[in-house]
Design a protein around this motif. Structure first.
Motif, PDB file in Angstrom:
ATOM      1  N   GLU A   1       0.829  -1.206   0.000  1.00  0.00           N
ATOM      2  CA  GLU A   1       0.000   0.000   0.000  1.00  0.00           C
ATOM      3  C   GLU A   1       0.859   1.249   0.000  1.00  0.00           C
ATOM      4  N   SER A   2       1.926   1.260   0.787  1.00  0.00           N
ATOM      5  CA  SER A   2       2.816   2.413   0.843  1.00  0.00           C
ATOM      6  C   SER A   2       3.497   2.650  -0.504  1.00  0.00           C
ATOM      7  N   ALA A   3       3.954   1.585  -1.144  1.00  0.00           N
ATOM      8  CA  ALA A   3       4.658   1.723  -2.422  1.00  0.00           C
ATOM      9  C   ALA A   3       3.771   2.326  -3.495  1.00  0.00           C
ATOM     10  N   LEU A   4       2.473   2.037  -3.458  1.00  0.00           N
ATOM     11  CA  LEU A   4       1.558   2.471  -4.515  1.00  0.00           C
ATOM     12  C   LEU A   4       0.744   3.704  -4.160  1.00  0.00           C
ATOM     13  N   THR A   5       0.917   4.238  -2.951  1.00  0.00           N
ATOM     14  CA  THR A   5       0.263   5.494  -2.596  1.00  0.00           C
ATOM     15  C   THR A   5       1.144   6.650  -3.070  1.00  0.00           C
ATOM     16  N   ALA A   6       0.550   7.618  -3.757  1.00  0.00           N
ATOM     17  CA  ALA A   6       1.320   8.743  -4.285  1.00  0.00           C
ATOM     18  C   ALA A   6       1.982   9.531  -3.152  1.00  0.00           C
ATOM     19  N   PRO A   7       3.267   9.870  -3.326  1.00  0.00           N
ATOM     20  CA  PRO A   7       4.124   9.503  -4.450  1.00  0.00           C
ATOM     21  C   PRO A   7       4.587   8.052  -4.345  1.00  0.00           C
ATOM     22  N   HIS A   8       4.571   7.346  -5.474  1.00  0.00           N
ATOM     23  CA  HIS A   8       5.077   5.980  -5.482  1.00  0.00           C
ATOM     24  C   HIS A   8       6.527   5.958  -5.007  1.00  0.00           C
ATOM     25  N   GLY A   9       6.968   4.792  -4.582  1.00  0.00           N
ATOM     26  CA  GLY A   9       8.362   4.688  -4.158  1.00  0.00           C
ATOM     27  C   GLY A   9       8.691   3.307  -3.643  1.00  0.00           C
ATOM     28  N   PRO A  10       9.968   3.048  -3.391  1.00  0.00           N
ATOM     29  CA  PRO A  10      10.384   1.748  -2.878  1.00  0.00           C
ATOM     30  C   PRO A  10      10.130   1.638  -1.381  1.00  0.00           C
ATOM     31  N   VAL A  11       9.878   0.420  -0.927  1.00  0.00           N
ATOM     32  CA  VAL A  11       9.677   0.143   0.494  1.00  0.00           C
ATOM     33  C   VAL A  11      10.509  -1.080   0.865  1.00  0.00           C
ATOM     34  N   TRP A  12      10.730  -1.253   2.154  1.00  0.00           N
ATOM     35  CA  TRP A  12      11.587  -2.343   2.636  1.00  0.00           C
ATOM     36  C   TRP A  12      10.831  -3.172   3.667  1.00  0.00           C
ATOM     37  N   VAL A  13      10.797  -4.489   3.446  1.00  0.00           N
ATOM     38  CA  VAL A  13      10.196  -5.436   4.382  1.00  0.00           C
ATOM     39  C   VAL A  13      11.290  -6.393   4.830  1.00  0.00           C
ATOM     40  N   GLU A  14      11.386  -6.650   6.127  1.00  0.00           N
ATOM     41  CA  GLU A  14      12.471  -7.472   6.662  1.00  0.00           C
ATOM     42  C   GLU A  14      11.901  -8.605   7.511  1.00  0.00           C
ATOM     43  N   ILE A  15      12.361  -9.828   7.221  1.00  0.00           N
ATOM     44  CA  ILE A  15      11.839 -11.009   7.916  1.00  0.00           C
ATOM     45  C   ILE A  15      13.013 -11.925   8.277  1.00  0.00           C
ATOM     46  N   PRO A  16      13.157 -12.317   9.536  1.00  0.00           N
ATOM     47  CA  PRO A  16      14.256 -13.205   9.926  1.00  0.00           C
ATOM     48  C   PRO A  16      14.190 -14.559   9.216  1.00  0.00           C
ATOM     49  N   ALA A  17      15.359 -15.153   9.015  1.00  0.00           N
ATOM     50  CA  ALA A  17      15.449 -16.413   8.286  1.00  0.00           C
ATOM     51  C   ALA A  17      14.673 -17.524   8.970  1.00  0.00           C
ATOM     52  N   ASP A  18      14.714 -17.575  10.305  1.00  0.00           N
ATOM     53  CA  ASP A  18      14.016 -18.664  10.989  1.00  0.00           C
ATOM     54  C   ASP A  18      12.501 -18.504  10.903  1.00  0.00           C
ATOM     55  N   VAL A  19      12.018 -17.269  10.805  1.00  0.00           N
ATOM     56  CA  VAL A  19      10.582 -17.046  10.629  1.00  0.00           C
ATOM     57  C   VAL A  19      10.159 -17.478   9.223  1.00  0.00           C
ATOM     58  N   LEU A  20      11.009 -17.217   8.228  1.00  0.00           N
ATOM     59  CA  LEU A  20      10.713 -17.648   6.863  1.00  0.00           C
ATOM     60  C   LEU A  20      10.706 -19.171   6.743  1.00  0.00           C
ATOM     61  N   ALA A  21      11.575 -19.825   7.510  1.00  0.00           N
ATOM     62  CA  ALA A  21      11.740 -21.270   7.369  1.00  0.00           C
ATOM     63  C   ALA A  21      10.804 -22.083   8.252  1.00  0.00           C
TER      64      ALA A  21
END
Length: 562
Positions: free
Chosen positions: A172-192
């Motif tokens: 939602e943040s990336a596509l709300t004007a002004p558009h832009g890059p965003v960063w999401v961070e997830i630990p490896a053990d949470v992904l696995a």
């Protein structure tokens, strides 16, 4: 009493059934991929790494198209271009530490150009966060801090249940004007870690409309309707908001000449009687804009390049429409309207009174003729011939991507893109190596039309690894490499400033042989043969390379009175 929002929150029977029958064998990585699919993603870019393996394993179980590049920064450039040409958010999947940090320059360019990139990076296991003392591979004291100064917003998920909400909020943040890059961070053990959470279906991430305040557009319309010499500066925000048609209608209703910034190329028809084109590095254009009694600036912050290196000093009233609050009135006092360009132009069209100025086209012709006479006097026949050959060879609908090279500097001012959203460069942040990986990202978005990338030999050396990507995915990108033996624009700048150039001369490969070693057809051309060779390469399926050995010169810009 039942309220409407209660109905929206109540799950459907199908959603309830799906929630109670989640398939086995899923992990946190699956939650990421499911959320992206639910948000509408079809294509993702990136490069795997140790801490992101569970994420890529989940990707392999999905129907998303994956375009893997060879360098994380190039993957970021590809995602940037995908976002620019589609207007959709482009997922970028990264690992932790060096893999994540290598993408920072690309995210800086995406931020400067307002490209919607959703970068999702792994982290060390959760127990290692925040200290830098656990000895994990790729561990940083605060990885998020490296991104916070660049991206629009930073999001994190420390548990599996937080993943869908974090990714949706970033989207939602990336596509709300002004558009832009965003960063999401997830630990490896949470992904696995295995999860029995329900399959993510359709998260709500509708971007917010940035609507102009009506009293401000009413005042702007009043000024413009009664102006004697109105003029318009159209920036990249016009292109990004798909507002070129509204801009043209407003300019014609007001008889207002239009200059497009380098980022706004294509926002206004190049050959229109009211078009001052893009000659921003010229005193004639600067003087014309300064003389406007009401200057409407749409989707531009009037930064360094758009203000002729801050030598532009408006004498009349300025109305600035800008979605990025940080750029609003940052360089010049104005009636600042914080809004999406399309919505603000729509409001003005509903309010302005028509004004007729039959002399406006003649004033435009006089400025353009003065610019041409100045350029003619500099004897730059080769440069103009090369740029004209590129224009003739490139189909009108084909997008082009330009690196920070002399031919691109020419193109900023002198190239007619012919369509909105078909010419892109790295002039936002100014990093090298943008053109080729960005062109690959655009080709991934639409593999049925050719794409052109333009680099110098210095910039090309940043991107040669992506010839493998082009071949692997059979992407229809023609890469024009202008080989002048070094960093040509830096050579010019240093020689002009210091009387000699240091560190600008490069040993480089035989680019034709190098491309062919990747299985990519290549040819060496001349200025006389360039148009035909480019046309043939662009018409052929798959990737190709055209190398032009030539030393080009920049036209002399005028920042002050000649």
């Amino acid at each position: 009493m039942t309220h409407d929002h209660d109905l929206v929150l109540r799950p459907t029977a199908a959603q309830t059934a799906a929630a109670l029958s989640a398939p086995p064998g899923r992990t946190g990585g699956d939650l990421v991929i499911e959320t992206l699919r639910g948000l509408g993603a079809t294509t993702v870019f990136g490069l795997p790494g140790q801490h992101a393996l569970a994420l890529f394993d989940a990707l392999g179980r999905s129907d998303l198209t994956y375009v893997g590049l060879r360098v994380e920064n190039n993957a970021g450039f590809a995602a940037d271009a995908y976002g620019r040409v589609t207007g959709e958010a482009a997922p970028l999947l990264l690992s932790a530490g060096p893999g994540a940090l290598t993408a920072l320059p690309a995210l800086q360019e995406a931020a400067a150009a307002s490209a919607p990139v959703v970068a999702i990076g792994a982290q060390v296991p959760a127990r290692g966060l925040g200290g830098g003392r656990h000895g994990y591979l790729h561990e940083l004291r605060d990885q998020r801090a490296s991104f916070r100064d660049i991206v629009k917003s930073v999001h994190e998920a420390r548990t599996a249940s937080q993943i869908p909400s974090a990714v949706a909020a970033a989207w939602e943040s990336a596509l709300t004007a002004p558009h832009g890059p965003v960063w999401v961070e997830i630990p490896a053990d949470v992904l696995a870690a295995p999860t029995d959470l329900p399959v993510v279906t359709a998260p709500d991430a509708t971007p917010h409309d940035l609507v102009p305040r009506p009293e401000l557009t009413a005042l702007a319309a009043h000024w413009l309707s009664r102006a004697e010499r109105p003029a318009i500066v159209a920036g990249g925000g016009v292109v990004r908001s798909d507002a070129a048609t509204k801009l043209r209608a407003l300019a014609e209703r007001l008889s207002a000449p239009v200059v497009t910034t380098f980022g706004g190329k294509g926002a206004f028809p190049w050959e229109h009687p009211l078009s001052l084109q893009s000659w921003l590095e010229d005193r004639h254009t600067t003087d014309f804009l300064q003389d406007a009694d009401v200057l409407l600036v749409v989707g531009s912050g009037l930064g360094e390049l758009s203000s002729n290196y801050h030598t532009f000093h408006p004498r009349g009233r300025v109305v600035q429409i800008e979605a990025d609050l940080g750029k609003l009135e940052s360089n010049h006092p104005a009636l600042g309207i914080h809004a999406d360009a399309r919505l603000a132009l729509s409001a003005l069209l509903e309010t302005v009174e028509e004004r007729h100025d039959p002399a406006a086209p003649e004033r435009v012709r006089a400025v353009l003729e003065a610019v041409r006479e100045r350029i003619d006097a500099q004897g730059l026949t080769l440069e103009r011939q090369v740029l004209a050959s590129v224009r003739k060879a490139l189909p009108d609908t084909a997008p082009s991507f330009w690196d920070m090279t002399i031919l691109a500097y020419w193109a900023w001012s002198a190239f007619d893109p012919r369509r909105p959203g078909t010419m892109h460069s790295a002039q936002g942040a100014g990093g090298l190596g943008y053109a080729y990986p960005a062109a690959l990202g655009a080709a991934a978005a639409d593999p049925d039309r050719p794409v052109l990338a333009v680099s110098g030999d210095g910039g090309a050396l940043y991107s040669v690894a992506e010839l493998a990507t082009a071949r692997q995915h059979d992407l229809p990108v023609t890469w024009l490499i202008v080989d002048d033996g070094g960093y040509g624009i830096l050579r010019e700048y240093m020689t002009e400033s210091y009387g000699r150039a240091t560190g600008t001369e490069l040993a480089r490969p035989d680019f034709v042989a190098l491309a062919e070693s990747f299985g990519v057809p290549a040819r060496r051309t001349t200025p006389e043969e360039l148009e035909g060779d480019l046309r043939e390469a662009l018409a052929a399926p798959g990737p190709s390379v055209v190398v032009l050995p030539a030393v080009l010169r920049m036209f002399a810009p005028t920042h002050t009175e000649d």
